[in-house]
Design a protein around this motif. Sequence first.
Motif, PDB file in Angstrom:
ATOM      1  N   PRO A  65       5.226   4.058  16.977  1.00  0.00           N
ATOM      2  CA  PRO A  65       4.432   3.010  17.640  1.00  0.00           C
ATOM      3  C   PRO A  65       3.088   2.760  16.971  1.00  0.00           C
ATOM      4  N   ARG A  66       2.488   3.803  16.357  1.00  0.00           N
ATOM      5  CA  ARG A  66       1.209   3.603  15.670  1.00  0.00           C
ATOM      6  C   ARG A  66       1.380   2.722  14.442  1.00  0.00           C
ATOM      7  N   LEU A  67       2.481   2.934  13.721  1.00  0.00           N
ATOM      8  CA  LEU A  67       2.780   2.087  12.573  1.00  0.00           C
ATOM      9  C   LEU A  67       3.089   0.659  13.010  1.00  0.00           C
ATOM     10  N   ALA A  68       3.848   0.531  14.075  1.00  0.00           N
ATOM     11  CA  ALA A  68       4.207  -0.801  14.570  1.00  0.00           C
ATOM     12  C   ALA A  68       2.965  -1.581  14.992  1.00  0.00           C
ATOM     13  N   LEU A  69       2.003  -0.913  15.641  1.00  0.00           N
ATOM     14  CA  LEU A  69       0.796  -1.596  16.098  1.00  0.00           C
ATOM     15  C   LEU A  69      -0.033  -2.098  14.929  1.00  0.00           C
ATOM     16  N   VAL A  70      -0.222  -1.262  13.910  1.00  0.00           N
ATOM     17  CA  VAL A  70      -1.024  -1.673  12.755  1.00  0.00           C
ATOM     18  C   VAL A  70      -0.342  -2.815  12.009  1.00  0.00           C
ATOM     19  N   GLU A  71       0.962  -2.753  11.858  1.00  0.00           N
ATOM     20  CA  GLU A  71       1.681  -3.845  11.195  1.00  0.00           C
ATOM     21  C   GLU A  71       1.556  -5.134  11.999  1.00  0.00           C
ATOM     22  N   GLU A  72       1.574  -5.023  13.323  1.00  0.00           N
ATOM     23  CA  GLU A  72       1.416  -6.211  14.164  1.00  0.00           C
ATOM     24  C   GLU A  72       0.023  -6.811  14.004  1.00  0.00           C
ATOM     25  N   LEU A  73      -1.001  -5.950  13.967  1.00  0.00           N
ATOM     26  CA  LEU A  73      -2.367  -6.429  13.778  1.00  0.00           C
ATOM     27  C   LEU A  73      -2.522  -7.115  12.429  1.00  0.00           C
ATOM     28  N   LYS A  74      -1.861  -6.553  11.406  1.00  0.00           N
ATOM     29  CA  LYS A  74      -1.963  -7.178  10.085  1.00  0.00           C
ATOM     30  C   LYS A  74      -1.282  -8.539  10.072  1.00  0.00           C
ATOM     31  N   GLU A  82     -10.733  -5.784  18.414  1.00  0.00           N
ATOM     32  CA  GLU A  82     -11.383  -4.514  18.765  1.00  0.00           C
ATOM     33  C   GLU A  82     -10.430  -3.326  18.640  1.00  0.00           C
ATOM     34  N   ARG A  83      -9.127  -3.569  18.620  1.00  0.00           N
ATOM     35  CA  ARG A  83      -8.176  -2.475  18.505  1.00  0.00           C
ATOM     36  C   ARG A  83      -8.031  -1.952  17.082  1.00  0.00           C
ATOM     37  N   VAL A  84      -8.532  -2.695  16.107  1.00  0.00           N
ATOM     38  CA  VAL A  84      -8.305  -2.335  14.704  1.00  0.00           C
ATOM     39  C   VAL A  84      -8.827  -0.938  14.367  1.00  0.00           C
ATOM     40  N   PRO A  85     -10.074  -0.570  14.682  1.00  0.00           N
ATOM     41  CA  PRO A  85     -10.567   0.758  14.256  1.00  0.00           C
ATOM     42  C   PRO A  85      -9.724   1.919  14.767  1.00  0.00           C
ATOM     43  N   TRP A  86      -9.476   1.967  16.078  1.00  0.00           N
ATOM     44  CA  TRP A  86      -8.763   3.139  16.587  1.00  0.00           C
ATOM     45  C   TRP A  86      -7.280   3.103  16.233  1.00  0.00           C
ATOM     46  N   ALA A  87      -6.707   1.879  16.054  1.00  0.00           N
ATOM     47  CA  ALA A  87      -5.303   1.798  15.656  1.00  0.00           C
ATOM     48  C   ALA A  87      -5.112   2.291  14.227  1.00  0.00           C
ATOM     49  N   VAL A  88      -6.002   1.850  13.324  1.00  0.00           N
ATOM     50  CA  VAL A  88      -5.925   2.305  11.934  1.00  0.00           C
ATOM     51  C   VAL A  88      -6.210   3.806  11.856  1.00  0.00           C
ATOM     52  N   ALA A  89      -7.182   4.287  12.644  1.00  0.00           N
ATOM     53  CA  ALA A  89      -7.506   5.715  12.640  1.00  0.00           C
ATOM     54  C   ALA A  89      -6.332   6.547  13.145  1.00  0.00           C
ATOM     55  N   ALA A  90      -5.658   6.058  14.187  1.00  0.00           N
ATOM     56  CA  ALA A  90      -4.509   6.791  14.726  1.00  0.00           C
ATOM     57  C   ALA A  90      -3.386   6.878  13.697  1.00  0.00           C
ATOM     58  N   LEU A  91      -3.128   5.780  12.988  1.00  0.00           N
ATOM     59  CA  LEU A  91      -2.076   5.785  11.974  1.00  0.00           C
ATOM     60  C   LEU A  91      -2.451   6.685  10.808  1.00  0.00           C
ATOM     61  N   LEU A  92      -3.719   6.651  10.399  1.00  0.00           N
ATOM     62  CA  LEU A  92      -4.164   7.512   9.306  1.00  0.00           C
ATOM     63  C   LEU A  92      -4.036   8.981   9.687  1.00  0.00           C
ATOM     64  N   GLU A  93      -4.363   9.298  10.915  1.00  0.00           N
ATOM     65  CA  GLU A  93      -4.245  10.685  11.377  1.00  0.00           C
ATOM     66  C   GLU A  93      -2.794  11.148  11.343  1.00  0.00           C
ATOM     67  N   ALA A  94      -1.881  10.271  11.751  1.00  0.00           N
ATOM     68  CA  ALA A  94      -0.461  10.617  11.713  1.00  0.00           C
ATOM     69  C   ALA A  94       0.026  10.807  10.285  1.00  0.00           C
ATOM     70  N   ALA A  95      -0.423   9.940   9.364  1.00  0.00           N
ATOM     71  CA  ALA A  95      -0.026  10.069   7.962  1.00  0.00           C
ATOM     72  C   ALA A  95      -0.571  11.359   7.363  1.00  0.00           C
ATOM     73  N   TYR A  96      -1.802  11.693   7.700  1.00  0.00           N
ATOM     74  CA  TYR A  96      -2.382  12.940   7.195  1.00  0.00           C
ATOM     75  C   TYR A  96      -1.682  14.159   7.789  1.00  0.00           C
ATOM     76  N   ALA A  97      -1.200  14.048   9.014  1.00  0.00           N
ATOM     77  CA  ALA A  97      -0.463  15.157   9.613  1.00  0.00           C
ATOM     78  C   ALA A  97       0.797  15.456   8.816  1.00  0.00           C
TER      79      ALA A  97
END
Length: 283
Positions: A65-74, A82-97
């Motif tokens: 869902p984090r990937l889907a949200l960022v792709e939708e925003l793009k 306003e959702r861009v910062p925390w959505a991108v941060a959430a996806l980055l955190e998942a990728a780093y995990a």
Amino acid sequence: MRQAAGNHNIRWRFGSWWNGLAYEGTLTSLHAAEVAIIKLSQPARAWTQIDAVLALAGPLCQRDPRLALVEELKRKDWPGDERVPWAVAALLEAAYAVQEERAVRSRNFRNRLIRAGSVLTLLLVVTVTVAWHSAGAIPVCTSGCPDREEPGLREVGLVMLLGMLGAATHVAGRLQKMGGSWNPYNLPFYQELIKLPIGALTAVIGLLLVDTEWLPMTEAPDSWHDVMASAVVFGLAQIALTRSIDQRAEKILASDPDPEEAKQLEKVPDPDNRAQGTSEFTV
């Protein structure tokens, strides 16, 4: 005091090398700092990181869902959302995990290779000790033994050395083809190093099994020269035993996980559940 401090420092360095405390701790801290910076950024600034974050998120499940949200925003192309910062941060955190999990798997595999190599080396020592104390107990040669009827330490030791030489031939060929690697734990070195004791043992075992029901198509060497040649060949034959090691290491060393590993990485715990104060990242 200085000696005690020095011993403590050595123990800490070894523990950090074995458990990955220094590297993985630093990596986790850097990743957490990058995520926090993006989360606290203005939407327009966080928007500039979308493409880079999406590239890092390649190993994630496409249904995440984090990937889907960022792709939708793009797709909406609205940098001021306003959702861009925390959505991108959430996806980055998942990728780093996922990156951190791959580093842990790499370290664990390296440690298993070291343990296995230590056991194999111990077996070599036991074999040499038996040959030293009891000539003829390890019949690596019969009529082909030089100057004696029963093989002893010299013969068994030389067979092991030639088996390592055969294995080293294979290792040298692979090192020439081996390029750079992202791996922080020098996994390729341990991957190839373990083949040397395996080659020594396969040389001894192979010569013990020639002309038996286990190797019915082979004949016992008639001369010491044939014994040495057979030891090199059996040492090179460790390729069959270490193929699974090479395949596993190649998957870990790949820049991107293969489909099978990517499916396993889908089970990596959600970083939102591992950190404090990130409940707003949930999509």
